[in-house]
Design an enzyme around this catalytic site. Sequence first.
Site, PDB file in Angstrom:
ATOM      1  N   ASP A  28       0.858  -1.190   0.000  1.00  0.00           N
ATOM      2  CA  ASP A  28       0.000   0.000   0.000  1.00  0.00           C
ATOM      3  C   ASP A  28       0.884   1.226   0.000  1.00  0.00           C
ATOM      4  OD1 ASP A  28      -2.356  -1.255   0.250  1.00  0.00           O
ATOM      5  OD2 ASP A  28      -2.463  -1.129   2.435  1.00  0.00           O
ATOM      6  N   ASP A  87      -4.913  -3.045   4.916  1.00  0.00           N
ATOM      7  CA  ASP A  87      -5.424  -2.555   6.187  1.00  0.00           C
ATOM      8  C   ASP A  87      -6.945  -2.585   6.272  1.00  0.00           C
ATOM      9  OD1 ASP A  87      -5.793  -0.592   4.337  1.00  0.00           O
ATOM     10  OD2 ASP A  87      -4.487   0.880   5.266  1.00  0.00           O
ATOM     11  N   ASP A 144      -9.447  -5.616   2.004  1.00  0.00           N
ATOM     12  CA  ASP A 144      -8.147  -6.233   1.702  1.00  0.00           C
ATOM     13  C   ASP A 144      -8.097  -7.689   2.148  1.00  0.00           C
ATOM     14  OD1 ASP A 144      -7.107  -3.963   0.596  1.00  0.00           O
ATOM     15  OD2 ASP A 144      -6.325  -3.197   2.488  1.00  0.00           O
TER      16      ASP A 144
HETATM   17  P1  ATP Z   1      -3.588   3.296  -0.160  1.00  0.00           P
HETATM   18  O1  ATP Z   1      -4.407   2.306  -0.918  1.00  0.00           O
HETATM   19  O2  ATP Z   1      -2.200   3.323  -0.587  1.00  0.00           O
HETATM   20  O3  ATP Z   1      -3.741   3.201   1.327  1.00  0.00           O
HETATM   21  P2  ATP Z   1      -5.451   5.453  -0.365  1.00  0.00           P
HETATM   22  O4  ATP Z   1      -5.670   5.742   1.075  1.00  0.00           O
HETATM   23  O5  ATP Z   1      -5.419   6.626  -1.284  1.00  0.00           O
HETATM   24  O6  ATP Z   1      -4.106   4.720  -0.621  1.00  0.00           O
HETATM   25  P3  ATP Z   1      -8.043   4.307  -0.458  1.00  0.00           P
HETATM   26  O7  ATP Z   1      -8.215   4.319   1.007  1.00  0.00           O
HETATM   27  O8  ATP Z   1      -8.551   3.194  -1.280  1.00  0.00           O
HETATM   28  O9  ATP Z   1      -6.541   4.442  -0.851  1.00  0.00           O
HETATM   29  O10 ATP Z   1      -8.703   5.645  -0.990  1.00  0.00           O
HETATM   30  C1  ATP Z   1      -8.928   5.855  -2.348  1.00  0.00           C
HETATM   31  C2  ATP Z   1      -9.292   7.286  -2.576  1.00  0.00           C
HETATM   32  O11 ATP Z   1     -10.525   7.577  -1.935  1.00  0.00           O
HETATM   33  C3  ATP Z   1      -8.312   8.274  -1.998  1.00  0.00           C
HETATM   34  O12 ATP Z   1      -7.279   8.552  -2.879  1.00  0.00           O
HETATM   35  C4  ATP Z   1      -9.168   9.467  -1.750  1.00  0.00           C
HETATM   36  O13 ATP Z   1      -9.323  10.229  -2.945  1.00  0.00           O
HETATM   37  C5  ATP Z   1     -10.491   8.873  -1.388  1.00  0.00           C
HETATM   38  N1  ATP Z   1     -10.629   8.789   0.066  1.00  0.00           N
HETATM   39  C6  ATP Z   1      -9.864   8.117   0.931  1.00  0.00           C
HETATM   40  N2  ATP Z   1     -10.284   8.263   2.179  1.00  0.00           N
HETATM   41  C7  ATP Z   1     -11.370   9.053   2.130  1.00  0.00           C
HETATM   42  C8  ATP Z   1     -12.278   9.558   3.090  1.00  0.00           C
HETATM   43  N3  ATP Z   1     -12.139   9.281   4.381  1.00  0.00           N
HETATM   44  N4  ATP Z   1     -13.251  10.353   2.668  1.00  0.00           N
HETATM   45  C9  ATP Z   1     -13.405  10.607   1.369  1.00  0.00           C
HETATM   46  N5  ATP Z   1     -12.608  10.177   0.413  1.00  0.00           N
HETATM   47  C10 ATP Z   1     -11.593   9.398   0.768  1.00  0.00           C
END
Ligand code: ATP
Length: 873
Positions: free
Chosen positions: A325, A602, A606
């Site tokens: 990630d 996490d 996943d």
């Molecule tokens: P990784 O997968 O590396 O942890 P990430 O946190 O960007 O990265 P996701 O958690 O899948 O991955 O989030 C995907 C996208 O959704 C983010 O890039 C963001 O644009 C949006 N996002 C993440 N968290 C939130 C939230 N709490 N509220 C609204 N949008 C969110």
Amino acid sequence: MSLHPIGKLYTHLHSSEQGLTQSEAVLRQARYGPNQLEKIAGTPLFIRLFREFTHFFALILWFAAGLAFFAEWRDPGQGMATLGYAVLGVILINGVFSFWQEYRAEKALAALNNLLPHHTTALRDGHAVQLMVAELVPGDVILLAAGDDVPADCRLIEAFGVRVNTANLTGESRPQSRDTKVAPEELRQDILHAGTSLISGDARAIVYAIGMHTEFGNIARLTQTAAEPLSPLQKEIMRLSRLIALFATLLGISFFFVGQVLGLSFWANLVFAIGIIVANVPEGLLPTVTLSLAMATQRMAKKNALVRHLPAVETLGAASVICSDKTGTLTQNRMSLRQCYCSGALVSPGELPEDAPMFDVMQYCHDLRRIEQEGGAVWQGDPMEIALLMSVRTVREHVKRQDEIPFDTERKRMSVICDTPLGPILYCKGAPESVLPLCSALWLNGEVVPLDETGRANLLAVQEQMAEKGFRVLALAYRSLPAEGIETQRETALIFAGLAGLIDPPREAVPAAIKTCHAAGIRVIMITGDHPQTACALAREIGLAVDPVAVTGDRLRQMSDTDLQLLLHEPELIFARTAADQKMRIVQALQRRGEVVAVTGDGVNDAPALKCADVGIAMGLSGTDVAKASADIILLDDNFASIVAAVEEGRAVFDNLRKFLTYILTSNIPEMVPYLAFVLFKIPLPLTIIQILAVDLGTDMLPALALGAERPDPDTMQRPPRARGERLLSWAALLRAYLFLGVLEASAAMAVFFFVLQGGGWQWGVVPGLHDTLYLQATTACLSAIIAMQVVNVFLCRHAQASVFSRTHRRNRLIWYGVASEILLLLLIDYTPWGNALFGTMPIGAKVWLLIIAFMPVMLLMEELRKAVVRRK
Ligand code: ATP
């Protein structure tokens, strides 16, 4: 959301909307005890001890002992009883030692469990506080979020989009929705059971049963915990040991017949057969492997990788790809808002106009919880949401949340609906690609103006621009809802409020860890939900890639399996905007290429990827309970660098077992050659069985364990990962032990044996008496030579190629303790009256020692030469 007659529930459980008071909770804890499952008693210790004496090898040895006693009964006075007792001694020492090793291994593994505390959030005195799960009592009001394990049986008071996985309890693998409705035909709709977990949504619930009184407790009472299956390495060792034992037995039996043919006496022959068997049976191999795996888990835990399943130790050592990630693993997950796009301009957060609706979205649209802690209240939850909330300059009035459309990685956005003085308003934030299509207007300097296709395209271009600088970009939007809330289609016709650009710096240790992975032939593939440009910017910053190829989830979805296989040839690959189900597809595609895949995760989504990977790694700090339950390893600090450190330990386990095996197999040859010579050349027996046992179960023991506990060689991470099917005992290792090191030792042992005999005037063909001083001294010399050569051998076995004198070796105090014990035991055997009596030895003189000592550097030199030749290849 629907309301529950919760008043009754509170009364029934003597609780309230504020939760319990702390003092009441203490009283209830005293009355009901801790919220935990009682330990189900495992197999009693004495039965486990008994098993150590009844397994396959023990049975071979029992048979050998029985044979010896039978021989004594048939033909007394041949010394067969002594032999019988000696073999019994072996069984005893071995059984107790194996038991001790397994017990220690188990304790080491059990201790790991305590490293990961299980927390939950409950209301006490009206404040949300973090508690240990064990501290929960009936009447506690708890707060649950997606990914949390349900810590006790409870009833829902408030629920937004709650779905639970009840597989642990009912075996039903499809998620079930839960809400606060109490319909007569669906009585259990508002109940959450301990042992299940929240897959989505947010909930508030009141605990009504804890510990063994929960449904799960009932089941736990009925079922025994299943034993961990053996790891591939343990299985291989078991197979190997059996093979060697079988080989030894066959060898023993066939030489018995050879002896008969050569006309040796029946009893001499029997001793000989038993000797060969005892010398070769690898008695303590399996427990040593288990212990060395368990010790590795302890070392890994010190490096912040908590191993949940023993096999993961060795699999991690073979990992050839790590799918990682981004957020929190490669980066610090310490976000700060740096740049905003609002009213048509890129500005710093400080330059945002006071009345910008971005502030409202930042303040209201989140899933954070305010937790009371010693030293004040803190916000707990997604660091990105904390960063946004902290950037709000003037905190607006508190508004009540009416409903929520939760975040998930598929939608990539979340919305909350709040009751404001202006009526219900929906606040939405998420990935720009996900939010912008829902926007039909735009906030521009206090006015709301229409937003058309071109306007949206422009905004996406601004996002690209910000992402290229490494910002994580979120779009913020809002809309008023009619007072009579519309249930569907609430996330439409939104007003775009602005873009927020957050920075999340990489973790300090990550660039070095990536470098290590490259040197170790391990590929690192970033799989992130974030924007491709943001991911590429980070990849360049941490040295993961120079010219990365970023593939988005949308493109991946259109690819066939063959296309994906072709894509995996790309050396610098990044998957961005990926949905959780795609992670699993990537993992499977890599596995199909023969890769050993470690994957991090996490979130709830996943879990399938974590399970399907060769090694699933969950985040200890930010990970959900669901992810942790599906993983083989939990990273206590969420840090990518810790994975790399753990890979090194995993590789060391394999290397160490090889060192260990080489060492103990070597001494089998000088133990066997005397018997062969005895039969084939009719010489006096140079080494008695009891003396063989002195080596195998005495002097060899500690040095071998020391080799099993070596720290990783410095070059461990400079070679490619071992191949998937690579055997622990390779032909090269076997040949080195048996045909090289073993032969050197055997030559020395036989040479000193004859040196003593001939020095005493022995003539070829003369059979000395068993108690003849000269004969006793000769066998003592033979035994002493083997032990002395094994002292040298410990150092030789530390590396298969590097010179003893190279700087490759890290300090290992155990080796020195091992050598000291070896020498001490040798002196006791040779020079004390009881040593002499027990092992049939007799003190030997300085001249013999000089010869033995002269052989030591010869062995060293020969092995150095061999290593030099191998290195040059
Ligand atoms: P990784 O997968 O590396 O942890 P990430 O946190 O960007 O990265 P996701 O958690 O899948 O991955 O989030 C995907 C996208 O959704 C983010 O890039 C963001 O644009 C949006 N996002 C993440 N968290 C939130 C939230 N709490 N509220 C609204 N949008 C969110």
